[in-house]
Structure formats: structure tokens, C-alpha cells
Design a protein around this motif. Structure first.
Motif, PDB file in Angstrom:
ATOM      1  N   THR A  78       0.813  -1.213   0.000  1.00 35.07           N
ATOM      2  CA  THR A  78       0.000   0.000   0.000  1.00 35.07           C
ATOM      3  C   THR A  78       0.851   1.269   0.000  1.00 35.07           C
ATOM      4  O   THR A  78       0.319   2.363  -0.217  1.00 35.07           O
ATOM      5  CB  THR A  78      -0.927   0.007   1.228  1.00 35.07           C
ATOM      6  OG1 THR A  78      -0.157  -0.247   2.419  1.00 35.07           O
ATOM      7  CG2 THR A  78      -1.992  -1.075   1.098  1.00 35.07           C
ATOM      8  N   ALA A 127      -2.338   2.229  -5.106  1.00 28.34           N
ATOM      9  CA  ALA A 127      -3.684   2.446  -4.584  1.00 28.34           C
ATOM     10  C   ALA A 127      -4.669   2.053  -5.667  1.00 28.34           C
ATOM     11  O   ALA A 127      -4.283   1.869  -6.828  1.00 28.34           O
ATOM     12  CB  ALA A 127      -3.872   3.910  -4.171  1.00 28.34           C
ATOM     13  N   ARG A 139      -5.510   0.186   4.240  1.00 30.29           N
ATOM     14  CA  ARG A 139      -6.422  -0.224   3.167  1.00 30.29           C
ATOM     15  C   ARG A 139      -6.961  -1.636   3.418  1.00 30.29           C
ATOM     16  O   ARG A 139      -7.109  -2.431   2.500  1.00 30.29           O
ATOM     17  CB  ARG A 139      -5.727  -0.138   1.807  1.00 30.29           C
ATOM     18  CG  ARG A 139      -5.336   1.280   1.436  1.00 30.29           C
ATOM     19  CD  ARG A 139      -4.908   1.399   0.007  1.00 30.29           C
ATOM     20  NE  ARG A 139      -4.551   2.753  -0.345  1.00 30.29           N
ATOM     21  CZ  ARG A 139      -5.399   3.723  -0.685  1.00 30.29           C
ATOM     22  NH1 ARG A 139      -6.710   3.450  -0.739  1.00 30.29           N
ATOM     23  NH2 ARG A 139      -4.973   4.944  -0.986  1.00 30.29           N
ATOM     24  N   LYS A 140      -7.277  -1.896   4.634  1.00 29.35           N
ATOM     25  CA  LYS A 140      -7.837  -3.198   4.987  1.00 29.35           C
ATOM     26  C   LYS A 140      -9.137  -3.442   4.223  1.00 29.35           C
ATOM     27  O   LYS A 140      -9.984  -2.557   4.106  1.00 29.35           O
ATOM     28  CB  LYS A 140      -8.108  -3.251   6.495  1.00 29.35           C
ATOM     29  CG  LYS A 140      -8.636  -4.589   6.973  1.00 29.35           C
ATOM     30  CD  LYS A 140      -8.826  -4.577   8.489  1.00 29.35           C
ATOM     31  CE  LYS A 140      -9.335  -5.916   8.981  1.00 29.35           C
ATOM     32  NZ  LYS A 140      -9.505  -5.928  10.477  1.00 29.35           N
ATOM     33  N   THR A 175      -9.163  -4.065   1.022  1.00 25.44           N
ATOM     34  CA  THR A 175      -8.857  -3.842  -0.394  1.00 25.44           C
ATOM     35  C   THR A 175      -8.193  -5.095  -0.970  1.00 25.44           C
ATOM     36  O   THR A 175      -7.550  -5.868  -0.257  1.00 25.44           O
ATOM     37  CB  THR A 175      -7.929  -2.626  -0.570  1.00 25.44           C
ATOM     38  OG1 THR A 175      -8.505  -1.503   0.087  1.00 25.44           O
ATOM     39  CG2 THR A 175      -7.727  -2.294  -2.038  1.00 25.44           C
ATOM     40  N   LEU A 220      -6.077  -2.738  -5.935  1.00 25.08           N
ATOM     41  CA  LEU A 220      -4.883  -1.908  -6.034  1.00 25.08           C
ATOM     42  C   LEU A 220      -4.311  -1.972  -7.451  1.00 25.08           C
ATOM     43  O   LEU A 220      -4.318  -3.024  -8.092  1.00 25.08           O
ATOM     44  CB  LEU A 220      -3.817  -2.377  -5.034  1.00 25.08           C
ATOM     45  CG  LEU A 220      -4.176  -2.308  -3.542  1.00 25.08           C
ATOM     46  CD1 LEU A 220      -3.006  -2.795  -2.704  1.00 25.08           C
ATOM     47  CD2 LEU A 220      -4.556  -0.879  -3.132  1.00 25.08           C
TER      48      LEU A 220
END
Length: 311
Positions: free
Chosen positions: A57, A61, A115-116, A118, A192
Motif C-alpha cells: 500500500t 492504490a 487499506r484493509k 482492499t 490496487l
């Protein structure tokens, strides 16, 4: 004696040479730039592979295009594999660069970090294609539960940057390109940008076969090609000059041949006339003494006259 350079043949030859010289010089610089690009890329790959791993991350993104400077960077990602949405990427070669098969592309749902939740795509490696290309192949199972993956960060594939045509109408769960935007549409959730080429942990039994690291030692033949093009460019005027000298020499030799032939013919005629005169004079000399000898000789005595009845 260089007026032949104004002939059509030599004008065309000269113009062709004048065109070839800058073209060859430009091709040499093109190969030089390719060499420089290859050297710079090798250095970038080496530096990124030697760098310490960072969380995925930190580099990407959802919807972000991975910068070139971040390609091949070592990253880590912790989460759970979503094997239900696993796909295979068609027409990919094994480490031997000859055998055609599939890459196994498995979504990994992150369960840590900012970004949990994702998803990031993970290329787990290569498998053989099998005999039936119309069905989903037998894929070695991905680890269950939470797993931490380490790998090389790669940019999304497109037809433009990979040269691979994205064919429609493929069998279910088969794709041509590794592309996060396409997979985000298929999954219906954020993904991502880019993907991870897994290097660790090693799969059990070596299947799928891990994707080998990119070659960053070879610089290719581009510098040698550049030098060759420049040598060709230098050889054009040298070759032109040699041809001109040869043409001039041949023309001089051709012009001298008729004069030599005329001189030789004149010399042969004079010799022949002298020989003929000598041959005529020789018989005249022989006839003179013979006539003198005849005039100065004693006259022959007359035969005695026979008197009838003298006896």
C-alpha cells in the motif's frame, strides 16, 4: 577526366550514397539510445530487487498507475486468498521460455493496514495448460487462512505495453492480460493498481512454478549494432571514392588503347615497305653483273663454210 560523374548512373549512385550516410548515422544513434535504455533499466531492476521490502500500500492504490521507478520493487502483503475469483492468464511461457501454459492470478484481500479490505492481485506462478484449453485447468490450491506474500511489484498489462492482444469471448475464468481495472470490474470491488509477482513463500512441490526474476545482467547487442551502423556510414564515401578512381583508371586505359593500336599499325606498315624495297633492289643487283659479263665476252667463232666439191 571526371566528367563521367555527371552521367545519370553516377548522379544516381552519388545521391543514394548521400541519403544512406545520414540514415545510417541515425540508425546508429537509435541503437545507442536502446543500449542506454537497457543499461538504465538493468540498474533500476538491480536497485529495486536489492531494496528492502515495503508494504504494497506504500506504492499503489486503487486505480493508480504504477510509476516505472517502482516496478520490480519488493513488497509485502498480508491477507486471505479469494480462490473463488481466481483466474488463469493464457499463453504464458515457463522459465524455459518455450513451454506455453498459464499464470495463476489469485486475488488477495488485505486484512491489515490503512487499506484493509482492499484487494491486490497476486501472480502465484506458472502451470501447464493441459490438453483442454476450453475449461479451467487444475490449479494447485492456494494457502488457506491468513498469509503474508512477498514479491515484485509490477505494472498493469495493456495491449500497448505488452503487445498481447486482449481477445474477447474466452472461456470462463480465463484472461489474456493481468490488469487491475479489468479485475476490479469483474470483482465489483476496489483493486490496487498493478499486481505482485510472488517470490515467497515457496509453493509446496514447486507448483505453481514461480516466475523467474527479470534478466538485469545482459546489455544486449545494441552498442555493437550502433558501431556497425556508423562504420557503414563511414564506408559509403570511402567506397564511392574507390569506385571513382577505378572508373577513371578504366577510362584512361580505354582511351590509350586506340592510340597504341594506331602507332603499332604505322610501325608495321613502315617495316613492310622497307622489306618490299629491299626485295625489289636485290634482283636488280643480280641482273647488272650478268649483262656486263655478256657484253665483254669474246664473240663466238663462225662455223667454217663448206665448199661443195672441195674434196
Amino acid at each position: 577526366m571526371y566528367r563521367f560523374l555527371l552521367s545519370r548512373q553516377w548522379v544516381i549512385l552519388t545521391l543514394v550514397g548521400l541519403v544512406l550516410i545520414p540514415v545510417m548515422i541515425k540508425l546508429g544513434f537509435w541503437q545507442l539510445h536502446r543500449h542506454e535504455h537497457r543499461v538504465a533499466q538493468n540498474q533500476l531492476i538491480s536497485d529495486n530487487l536489492d531494496a528492502d521490502p515495503v508494504p504494497v500500500t506504500d506504492l499503489t492504490a486503487p486505480g493508480r498507475t504504477l510509476p516505472r521507478d517502482d516496478m520490480w520493487r519488493r513488497v509485502t502483503a498480508t491477507g486471505t486468498y479469494d480462490t473463488k475469483h481466481e483466474v488463469v492468464v493464457r499463453q504464458r511461457t515457463a522459465a524455459d521460455e518455450q513451454t506455453i501454459g498459464y499464470y495463476v492470478l489469485t486475488p488477495l484481500v488485505l486484512d491489515q493496514g490503512p487499506r484493509k479490505g482492499t484487494t491486490v492481485l497476486v501472480n502465484r506462478g506458472w502451470i501447464a495448460s493441459g490438453n483442454d484449453l476450453t475449461r479451467f485447468p487444475d490449479v494447485p490450491a492456494a494457502p488457506t487462512g491468513e498469509v503474508t506474500v512477498t514479491g515484485r511489484m509490477m505494472a498493469d498489462e495493456t495491449t500497448g505495453n505488452s503487445g498481447i492482444k486482449d481477445k474477447p469471448g474466452l472461456p470462463e475464468r480465463q484472461v489474456m492480460l493481468i490488469n487491475s481495472e479489468q479485475q476490479a470490474k469483474a470483482l465489483g470491488r476496489p483493486v490496487l493498481g498493478g499486481y505482485i509477482e510472488q517470490t515467497a513463500p515457496k509453493p509446496p512441490g514447486g507448483k505453481p512454478e514461480p516466475v523467474p526474476a527479470p534478466d538485469h545482467d545482459s546489455i544486449g547487442p545494441h552498442m555493437a549494432y550502433a558501431i556497425q551502423w556508423w562504420l557503414f556510414a563511414a564506408g559509403v564515401p570511402v567506397g564511392w571514392f574507390i569506385l571513382v578512381r577505378r572508373e577513371r583508371r578504366d577510362r584512361l586505359a580505354a582511351a590509350a588503347s586506340p592510340a597504341d593500336s594506331a602507332a603499332e599499325a604505322t610501325g608495321d606498315g613502315a617495316d613492310s615497305t622497307a622489306d618490299d624495297a629491299a626485295e625489289v633492289a636485290a634482283p636488280a643487283a643480280d641482273t647488272g653483273p650478268a649483262a656486263s659479263g655478256t657484253a665483254g665476252s669474246t664473240p663466238a667463232e663462225p662455223l667454217p663454210r663448206t665448199v661443195a666439191g672441195s674434196e
